[in-house]
Design a protein around this motif. Structure first.
Motif, short mmCIF file in Angstrom:
data_model
loop_
_atom_site.label_atom_id
_atom_site.label_comp_id
_atom_site.label_asym_id
_atom_site.label_seq_id
_atom_site.Cartn_x
_atom_site.Cartn_y
_atom_site.Cartn_z
N THR A 1 107.32 30.56 -2.43
CA THR A 1 105.88 31.07 -2.31
C THR A 1 105.42 30.84 -1.10
O THR A 1 104.70 32.15 -0.40
N ARG B 1 102.01 25.40 -10.29
CA ARG B 1 103.14 24.76 -9.83
C ARG B 1 102.95 23.62 -8.61
O ARG B 1 103.57 22.73 -8.28
N GLN C 1 119.07 22.90 -11.03
CA GLN C 1 117.65 23.25 -11.36
C GLN C 1 117.57 23.18 -12.86
O GLN C 1 116.34 22.86 -13.32
N TYR D 1 111.37 24.23 -6.20
CA TYR D 1 111.79 25.45 -4.89
C TYR D 1 111.08 26.60 -5.06
O TYR D 1 110.92 27.15 -3.87
N ASP D 2 110.50 26.80 -6.02
CA ASP D 2 109.73 28.36 -6.10
C ASP D 2 108.46 28.18 -5.25
O ASP D 2 107.76 28.91 -4.98
N TYR E 1 101.73 29.89 -8.92
CA TYR E 1 101.71 29.21 -7.81
C TYR E 1 100.51 27.63 -7.86
O TYR E 1 101.10 26.61 -7.56
N LYS F 1 107.85 40.33 -5.39
CA LYS F 1 108.30 38.78 -5.72
C LYS F 1 107.23 37.96 -5.34
O LYS F 1 107.07 36.97 -6.25
N LEU G 1 105.61 35.35 -8.04
CA LEU G 1 105.50 33.93 -7.64
C LEU G 1 103.83 33.26 -7.69
O LEU G 1 103.77 32.16 -8.15
#
Length: 262
Positions: A47, A195, A35, A42-43, A192, A184, A188
């Motif tokens: 999410t 991203r 990463q 991947y986040d 979001y 969490k 995220l």
């Protein structure tokens, strides 16, 4: 009452099946290293996965509330408010007791004792709230277990649950796990949209690259096919030329032989 207990027992655990993912510390180290070199987004996947998981839990919670409306005796608005007051104090006691036990296990005795002092004050308030609730209805109705649904993990909690039962719930793996998941997810979701848009643009760029590569391969194949056909026609043309030349040469040789013969 039996139906109530069956519902309560069935919701003490949540059967969500075995995780299909591979959980390996070595793979985690490889992922963190990879990463750093390349963003795999991947986040964004995490999410969306947690959003689906929490949405499913919230649906369970709503379904459980509807089930309670069908199985429990309906209370008046005034009595329901008093019952909720007891529930809220009971939950506060359970949460504080679980935290005090956690601090005690960590060796933080003074902090744990301070929370135990707060629990005693909460117990007094709960006792008063219970008296008010008890006096607002017939004894037969009060003795029936009144359940409510935990907003965090969708488990059932009873108005007559003791402190130990509530502490086990609020300090249990299921409840604490849902707290971590919700925290969490909140973290995220802050980035979001940004991203998600970045990954959408990245995926679009990758798609264009793949299309260009396929187009280049297709053009190269067409060129190669035309070249092969051209070479084939050229070989065929040379072959016909040689055949005609041999045929003419053969005719000339025959005429020469015929002249010499006569």
């Amino acid at each position: 009452m039996g139906k109530m207990l069956a519902i309560n027992a069935s919701m003490s655990r949540m059967d969500i099946g075995e995780c299909p993912k591979i959980h390996d510390n070595a793979l985690r180290a490889d992922f963190e290293k990879a990463q750093q070199k390349f963003d795999y987004y991947y986040d964004v996947d995490a999410t969306e996965h947690l959003q689906a998981f929490i949405s499913d839990c919230d649906r369970r919670t709503e379904a459980a509330r509807k089930r309670l409306l069908e199985t429990q005796e309906e209370l008046t608005a005034e009595v329901a408010e008093k019952a909720n007051a007891v529930h809220e104090l009971a939950e506060k006691i359970g949460q504080t007791l679980a935290k005090a036990e956690e601090l005690g296990a960590q060796g933080l005795v003074d902090e744990s004792l301070k929370l135990m002092g707060e629990i005693e004050e909460l117990r007094k308030k709960k006792s008063e709230a219970e008296d008010t609730y008890r006096n607002s209805m017939p004894v037969s109705s009060y003795q029936q277990q009144k359940l409510r649904v935990c907003d965090v993990c969708s488990a059932y909690l009873g108005i007559h649950d003791n402190d130990r039962r509530l502490a086990d719930h609020f300090g249990g793996k299921l409840h604490l796990g849902f707290i971590k998941i919700r925290e969490k997810l909140t973290e995220l979701e802050k980035n979001y949209e940004e991203r998600h848009e970045a990954r959408r643009k990245f995926d679009e760029q990758e798609r264009v690259k793949r299309d260009d590569k396929r187009s280049y391969r297709s053009r190269s194949k067409d060129r190669n096919d035309r070249h092969r056909r051209s070479r084939s026609r050229s070989r065929h043309s040379r072959h016909r030329t040689r055949s005609r030349s041999r045929s003419r040469s053969h005719k000339h040789d025959r005429r020469d032989r015929d002249r010499r013969r006569y």
